[in-house]
Design an enzyme around this catalytic site. Structure first.
Site, PDB file in Angstrom:
ATOM      1  N   LEU A   1       0.870  -1.165   0.000  1.00 22.13           N
ATOM      2  CA  LEU A   1       0.000   0.000   0.000  1.00 22.13           C
ATOM      3  C   LEU A   1       0.915   1.225   0.000  1.00 22.13           C
ATOM      4  O   LEU A   1       1.926   1.245   0.706  1.00 22.13           O
ATOM      5  CB  LEU A   1      -0.905   0.022   1.236  1.00 22.13           C
ATOM      6  CG  LEU A   1      -1.978  -1.064   1.335  1.00 22.13           C
ATOM      7  CD1 LEU A   1      -2.774  -0.897   2.624  1.00 22.13           C
ATOM      8  CD2 LEU A   1      -2.902  -1.035   0.131  1.00 22.13           C
ATOM      9  N   ASP A   2       0.563   2.239  -0.788  1.00 16.72           N
ATOM     10  CA  ASP A   2       1.368   3.447  -0.815  1.00 16.72           C
ATOM     11  C   ASP A   2       1.521   4.019   0.595  1.00 16.72           C
ATOM     12  O   ASP A   2       0.707   3.761   1.485  1.00 16.72           O
ATOM     13  CB  ASP A   2       0.712   4.505  -1.712  1.00 16.72           C
ATOM     14  CG  ASP A   2       0.624   4.053  -3.157  1.00 16.72           C
ATOM     15  OD1 ASP A   2       1.352   3.108  -3.526  1.00 16.72           O
ATOM     16  OD2 ASP A   2      -0.174   4.635  -3.910  1.00 16.72           O
ATOM     17  N   LYS A   3       2.540   4.833   0.770  1.00 13.82           N
ATOM     18  CA  LYS A   3       2.827   5.395   2.085  1.00 13.82           C
ATOM     19  C   LYS A   3       1.626   6.132   2.672  1.00 13.82           C
ATOM     20  O   LYS A   3       1.368   6.059   3.884  1.00 13.82           O
ATOM     21  CB  LYS A   3       4.028   6.352   1.978  1.00 13.82           C
ATOM     22  CG  LYS A   3       4.503   6.901   3.310  1.00 13.82           C
ATOM     23  CD  LYS A   3       5.735   7.773   3.117  1.00 13.82           C
ATOM     24  CE  LYS A   3       6.188   8.374   4.432  1.00 13.82           C
ATOM     25  NZ  LYS A   3       7.388   9.236   4.283  1.00 13.82           N
TER      26      LYS A   3
ATOM     27  N   THR B   1      -1.556   5.580   1.812  1.00 17.31           N
ATOM     28  CA  THR B   1      -2.766   4.763   1.715  1.00 17.31           C
ATOM     29  C   THR B   1      -2.943   3.978   3.003  1.00 17.31           C
ATOM     30  O   THR B   1      -1.973   3.498   3.592  1.00 17.31           O
ATOM     31  CB  THR B   1      -2.678   3.795   0.517  1.00 17.31           C
ATOM     32  OG1 THR B   1      -2.598   4.560  -0.687  1.00 17.31           O
ATOM     33  CG2 THR B   1      -3.908   2.892   0.443  1.00 17.31           C
TER      34      THR B   1
ATOM     35  N   HIS C   1       1.147   2.087  -7.773  1.00 17.56           N
ATOM     36  CA  HIS C   1       0.238   3.250  -7.702  1.00 17.56           C
ATOM     37  C   HIS C   1      -0.988   3.063  -8.608  1.00 17.56           C
ATOM     38  O   HIS C   1      -1.497   4.039  -9.180  1.00 17.56           O
ATOM     39  CB  HIS C   1       0.966   4.537  -8.099  1.00 17.56           C
ATOM     40  CG  HIS C   1       2.024   4.977  -7.138  1.00 17.56           C
ATOM     41  ND1 HIS C   1       1.858   4.973  -5.768  1.00 17.56           N
ATOM     42  CD2 HIS C   1       3.279   5.435  -7.360  1.00 17.56           C
ATOM     43  CE1 HIS C   1       2.958   5.425  -5.189  1.00 17.56           C
ATOM     44  NE2 HIS C   1       3.849   5.698  -6.127  1.00 17.56           N
TER      45      HIS C   1
END
Length: 236
Positions: A104-106, A108, A186
């Protein structure tokens, strides 16, 4: 009966290095079935009663941890400069070799699984397994029917990457529910970029039929049982 080296068992299950495990064992801190065992290389039945440094071992080769990932934390095992999700795992859940299943993105949040089981992780993230991941996105605009149809057909990203068919459902207050079965870099944000929308917030709510508990606080973790793990693959 499966046997493993005593130092390997102690290292993996108590989250210490093999070197430290060997030193402690030689100092008499390890017991098997009530008897001290000072040989780190001894083959030990994993079903034996094992006590190390006063703590009884509940042996689990693999662990599966559900985390409600907070913002600002990297989906990584470790990082020298920033906090990683494995840093948030409680000590009693830790094992050597833990890593997040996918990323998961930073910025998110939401459902993230952490494990030391590579085969399991591959099954979850492989596009060929068709394990659905559901996200709730907060956008800077409104989803239209044309956008929903574009996602369903399979979005082509700016670099030419073709995404699998995804389900997009518009919600009130510039929110949207997105269901994908893959996890490109992403991906959700890039998919919305192709239809002219920016993503302000993103949270993963489920993987397969395993849902993020509504009462789980950000950064909180829990161990998954066999029934919960099976929910991930219930539609595969």
């Amino acid at each position: 009966m499966k046997k493993e080296r005593f130092d390997k068992i102690i290292s993996n299950q108590f989250n210490i290095s093999r070197k430290d495990a060997r030193i402690a064992i030689r100092r008499g801190k390890g017991f098997v079935d009530g008897c001290v065992l000072k040989d780190p290389s001894a083959a030990v039945d994993i079903e034996s009663e094992i006590v190390f440094d006063g703590k009884k071992l509940d042996y689990k080769k693999y662990v599966y941890i559900l985390m409600n990932k907070p913002k600002g934390v990297l989906s990584a095992s470790e990082d020298k400069r920033q906090k990683a999700v494995v840093d948030l795992v409680p000590l009693e859940f830790k094992r050597n070799g833990l890593f997040p299943v996918g990323r998961l993105d930073k910025d998110t949040t939401g459902l993230l699984i952490i494990t030391n089981d590579g085969d399991f992780a591959h099954r979850v993230i492989s596009p060929n397994k068709d394990v659905d991941k559901v996200y709730i996105a907060t956008l800077d605009g409104t989803v239209t029917k044309d956008m929903e149809e574009a996602f369903l057909k399979g979005v082509v990203l700016a670099d030419g990457t073709v995404c699998k068919s995804a389900k997009l459902e518009g919600m009130p207050n510039n929110k949207a529910k997105v269901t994908v079965s893959e996890g490109k870099y992403h991906q959700i944000k890039r998919m919305f970029g192709t239809v002219g929308l920016g993503v302000n917030e993103l949270e993963r709510r489920s993987i397969g039929d395993l849902c993020l508990p509504t009462d789980m606080q950000k950064g909180e973790c829990k161990l998954l049982n066999d029934e919960e793990i099976s929910l991930i693959f219930s539609k595969c």
